[in-house]
Design a protein around this motif. Sequence first.
Motif, PDB file in Angstrom:
ATOM      1  N   ILE A 298       0.849  -1.388  -0.047  1.00  0.00           N
ATOM      2  CA  ILE A 298      -0.176   0.163   0.007  1.00  0.00           C
ATOM      3  C   ILE A 298       0.957   1.258  -0.034  1.00  0.00           C
ATOM      4  O   ILE A 298       0.688   2.405  -0.721  1.00  0.00           O
ATOM      5  CB  ILE A 298      -1.038  -0.011   1.105  1.00  0.00           C
ATOM      6  CG1 ILE A 298      -1.969  -1.265   1.295  1.00  0.00           C
ATOM      7  CG2 ILE A 298      -1.875   1.369   1.233  1.00  0.00           C
ATOM      8  CD1 ILE A 298      -2.795  -1.522   2.214  1.00  0.00           C
ATOM      9  N   GLY A 299       1.981   1.271   0.795  1.00  0.00           N
ATOM     10  CA  GLY A 299       2.877   2.331   0.762  1.00  0.00           C
ATOM     11  C   GLY A 299       3.514   2.368  -0.612  1.00  0.00           C
ATOM     12  O   GLY A 299       3.919   3.399  -1.144  1.00  0.00           O
ATOM     13  N   MET A 300       3.704   1.281  -1.202  1.00  0.00           N
ATOM     14  CA  MET A 300       4.522   1.453  -2.532  1.00  0.00           C
ATOM     15  C   MET A 300       3.759   2.242  -3.527  1.00  0.00           C
ATOM     16  O   MET A 300       4.075   2.763  -4.376  1.00  0.00           O
ATOM     17  CB  MET A 300       4.846   0.086  -2.977  1.00  0.00           C
ATOM     18  CG  MET A 300       6.200  -0.483  -2.251  1.00  0.00           C
ATOM     19  SD  MET A 300       6.108  -2.254  -2.682  1.00  0.00           S
ATOM     20  CE  MET A 300       6.870  -2.280  -4.309  1.00  0.00           C
ATOM     21  N   ILE A 301       2.353   1.781  -3.514  1.00  0.00           N
ATOM     22  CA  ILE A 301       1.561   2.603  -4.537  1.00  0.00           C
ATOM     23  C   ILE A 301       1.517   3.997  -4.281  1.00  0.00           C
ATOM     24  O   ILE A 301       1.717   4.608  -5.294  1.00  0.00           O
ATOM     25  CB  ILE A 301      -0.020   2.296  -4.228  1.00  0.00           C
ATOM     26  CG1 ILE A 301      -0.301   0.773  -4.489  1.00  0.00           C
ATOM     27  CG2 ILE A 301      -0.922   3.078  -5.007  1.00  0.00           C
ATOM     28  CD1 ILE A 301      -1.628   0.366  -3.969  1.00  0.00           C
ATOM     29  N   THR A 302       1.801   4.508  -3.075  1.00  0.00           N
ATOM     30  CA  THR A 302       1.801   6.230  -2.907  1.00  0.00           C
ATOM     31  C   THR A 302       3.232   6.445  -3.507  1.00  0.00           C
ATOM     32  O   THR A 302       3.335   7.358  -4.058  1.00  0.00           O
ATOM     33  CB  THR A 302       1.796   6.319  -1.262  1.00  0.00           C
ATOM     34  OG1 THR A 302       0.448   5.989  -0.777  1.00  0.00           O
ATOM     35  CG2 THR A 302       2.129   7.835  -1.054  1.00  0.00           C
ATOM     36  N   ARG A 303       4.327   5.765  -3.073  1.00  0.00           N
ATOM     37  CA  ARG A 303       5.871   6.144  -3.593  1.00  0.00           C
ATOM     38  C   ARG A 303       5.759   6.087  -5.270  1.00  0.00           C
ATOM     39  O   ARG A 303       6.393   7.202  -5.344  1.00  0.00           O
ATOM     40  CB  ARG A 303       6.729   5.306  -2.861  1.00  0.00           C
ATOM     41  CG  ARG A 303       6.859   5.319  -1.219  1.00  0.00           C
ATOM     42  CD  ARG A 303       7.357   6.673  -0.667  1.00  0.00           C
ATOM     43  NE  ARG A 303       8.474   7.083  -1.057  1.00  0.00           N
ATOM     44  CZ  ARG A 303       9.032   8.194  -1.014  1.00  0.00           C
ATOM     45  NH1 ARG A 303       8.476   9.073  -0.492  1.00  0.00           N
ATOM     46  NH2 ARG A 303      10.312   8.378  -1.337  1.00  0.00           N
ATOM     47  N   VAL A 304       5.402   4.802  -5.684  1.00  0.00           N
ATOM     48  CA  VAL A 304       5.518   5.033  -7.130  1.00  0.00           C
ATOM     49  C   VAL A 304       4.658   6.097  -7.900  1.00  0.00           C
ATOM     50  O   VAL A 304       5.047   6.708  -8.757  1.00  0.00           O
ATOM     51  CB  VAL A 304       5.291   3.710  -7.470  1.00  0.00           C
ATOM     52  CG1 VAL A 304       4.988   3.353  -9.126  1.00  0.00           C
ATOM     53  CG2 VAL A 304       6.090   2.602  -7.206  1.00  0.00           C
ATOM     54  N   GLY A 305       3.413   6.120  -7.181  1.00  0.00           N
ATOM     55  CA  GLY A 305       2.418   6.991  -7.963  1.00  0.00           C
ATOM     56  C   GLY A 305       2.917   8.483  -7.740  1.00  0.00           C
ATOM     57  O   GLY A 305       3.038   9.410  -8.766  1.00  0.00           O
ATOM     58  N   GLN A 306       3.323   8.838  -6.476  1.00  0.00           N
ATOM     59  CA  GLN A 306       3.963  10.317  -6.303  1.00  0.00           C
ATOM     60  C   GLN A 306       5.257  10.544  -7.394  1.00  0.00           C
ATOM     61  O   GLN A 306       5.287  11.620  -7.897  1.00  0.00           O
ATOM     62  CB  GLN A 306       4.358  10.577  -4.981  1.00  0.00           C
ATOM     63  CG  GLN A 306       2.887  10.548  -4.010  1.00  0.00           C
ATOM     64  CD  GLN A 306       3.558  10.920  -2.734  1.00  0.00           C
ATOM     65  OE1 GLN A 306       4.830  10.975  -2.364  1.00  0.00           O
ATOM     66  NE2 GLN A 306       2.700  11.088  -1.685  1.00  0.00           N
ATOM     67  N   ALA A 307       6.031   9.551  -7.466  1.00  0.00           N
ATOM     68  CA  ALA A 307       7.318   9.790  -8.426  1.00  0.00           C
ATOM     69  C   ALA A 307       6.945   9.772  -9.949  1.00  0.00           C
ATOM     70  O   ALA A 307       7.290  10.562 -10.677  1.00  0.00           O
ATOM     71  CB  ALA A 307       8.132   8.545  -8.418  1.00  0.00           C
ATOM     72  N   LEU A 308       5.804   9.091 -10.217  1.00  0.00           N
ATOM     73  CA  LEU A 308       5.220   9.381 -11.557  1.00  0.00           C
ATOM     74  C   LEU A 308       4.477  10.700 -11.737  1.00  0.00           C
ATOM     75  O   LEU A 308       4.637  11.297 -12.852  1.00  0.00           O
ATOM     76  CB  LEU A 308       4.419   8.064 -11.804  1.00  0.00           C
ATOM     77  CG  LEU A 308       5.023   6.592 -12.075  1.00  0.00           C
ATOM     78  CD1 LEU A 308       4.004   5.669 -12.042  1.00  0.00           C
ATOM     79  CD2 LEU A 308       5.908   6.566 -13.555  1.00  0.00           C
ATOM     80  N   GLY A 309       3.823  10.894 -10.810  1.00  0.00           N
ATOM     81  CA  GLY A 309       3.289  12.212 -10.806  1.00  0.00           C
ATOM     82  C   GLY A 309       4.015  13.617 -10.983  1.00  0.00           C
ATOM     83  O   GLY A 309       3.807  14.474 -11.735  1.00  0.00           O
ATOM     84  N   GLU A 310       5.200  13.382 -10.436  1.00  0.00           N
ATOM     85  CA  GLU A 310       6.464  14.422 -10.688  1.00  0.00           C
ATOM     86  C   GLU A 310       7.067  14.333 -12.075  1.00  0.00           C
ATOM     87  O   GLU A 310       7.832  15.179 -12.280  1.00  0.00           O
ATOM     88  CB  GLU A 310       7.654  14.064  -9.652  1.00  0.00           C
ATOM     89  CG  GLU A 310       7.053  14.308  -8.168  1.00  0.00           C
ATOM     90  CD  GLU A 310       8.266  13.858  -7.184  1.00  0.00           C
ATOM     91  OE1 GLU A 310       9.443  13.630  -7.588  1.00  0.00           O
ATOM     92  OE2 GLU A 310       8.056  13.813  -5.853  1.00  0.00           O
TER      93      GLU A 310
END
Length: 464
Positions: A298-310
């Motif tokens: 669940i934490g990885m969804i946030t970390r990966v998603g935020q990096a892609l958003g950047e």
Amino acid sequence: MHMSHRRYSVAHEARSLWQLAWPMLVGQIATVGMGVADVAMTGHVSATELASVSLGASVWSIILVTVIGTMMAINTVVAHEVGALNLARVPHVVRQALWKAALVGLAACVLTNVASLVFDHLQLTPDVNAKASAFVHITSLGMPAFAAYRALYGYTASINQTKPVMLIALGGLAYNVVMNWLLVFGNVGFPRLGALGCAISTASGMWLMLLAMLLWIRAGAAYGSTYPFTHWEGPHWPEIASMLRLGLPIGVTYFAEVSAFGAVSLLVARFGVIEVSAHQIALNFSSLVFMVPMTFGIGMITRVGQALGEGDPQRARFAAMVGLYMSLAFGLASAIFIAVFRWEIARAYTSDLQVQALCVVLLLFAAVFQLSDATQVAASSAIRGYKVTREPMLIQLLAFWGFALPAGCILGLAPSWVPFAPAAPLAARGFWIGLALGLTIAAVLLTWALVRLSRQRIGEYLLR
């Protein structure tokens, strides 16, 4: 250069993921604790009340887990918007996720009630049938609140605020235990309702957890820039449809996994009390251990998603790989722990020597598939961070229903019409070999899919 080095530091990424994951892990354990409290407390009333809660919870929990998966789309969407510094769009996304939650929650409420009809085909005593059905009818009333709570859970996790998830879950556990004490046993002048008291405390607890989350978001300074309740907004169907396209495959995946394990429990039941008891103990302990890689996911969804958003697919791949290795490391540690302490684990659950003897064998299979289980949940979560949910669904459907269950049935039941089936049924052992095979196939295919997808996104970025 210094900033770049810091962002791509393994220690920094691992620490960031752990800071996100540990409060959710405590929250998950508290949530499981509610189910443990329900079974343990009704077990002290009578066998009928315990059977009613166990049967009711088995139906209700499958739909509950499907709701969790279906609502998980908001994690990915909000993480992408936060990474892109599109904070102004987050409140709209949250409001639409709550409209989606209303639809999903009502559908889950209806489905839960319809699913209770299965009790009519299980040859139950009229008393157990009536109480199990009533348990399901009452708990179904909490489904809309639970779906809305999961929407806000995803929102708060994706803006890096996971402490409220932990504290609200701990509060929910405390409320559940107190209400069970009052309503299950009829203490302090309350009526002695048994299984029905348990259902009332569960359903009302869901509404209270939703209320607690709403109040936390209203009061918390961290939500100021993305606060979703500034004004009323009606349903925006394209946004809701987009989140359903992302979320439904996750819901189907969760349903496939839970129903496959549920089917194995039903199929093992024909081999008697010892097989069933040993299977349930090994499954219960494995499920408890599984929460760690699941919360990393669940934490990885946030970390990966935020990096892609950047707009940084290289950091997204780095975050995915660090998360995958952390899950693998935990999988290896838990495999060694289970293999070394399998007798102690079995003895902690039961004093029956026959159940202990079979349980230690099944725990060895559980130790074997720890690496596969940790890998498949981490890889599938990272892929969801890329807003890709259909491929993990197809892979996990293939692994659980295409391999794990058929292989388990062949080895466990040894049907005479299958040419390569064993001479005698391997019972629970056969089903666990099937589960280990299915999880390994899922781990290999999902890791391959993640590596391919992350490279593809980096390639697309470099070609711009």
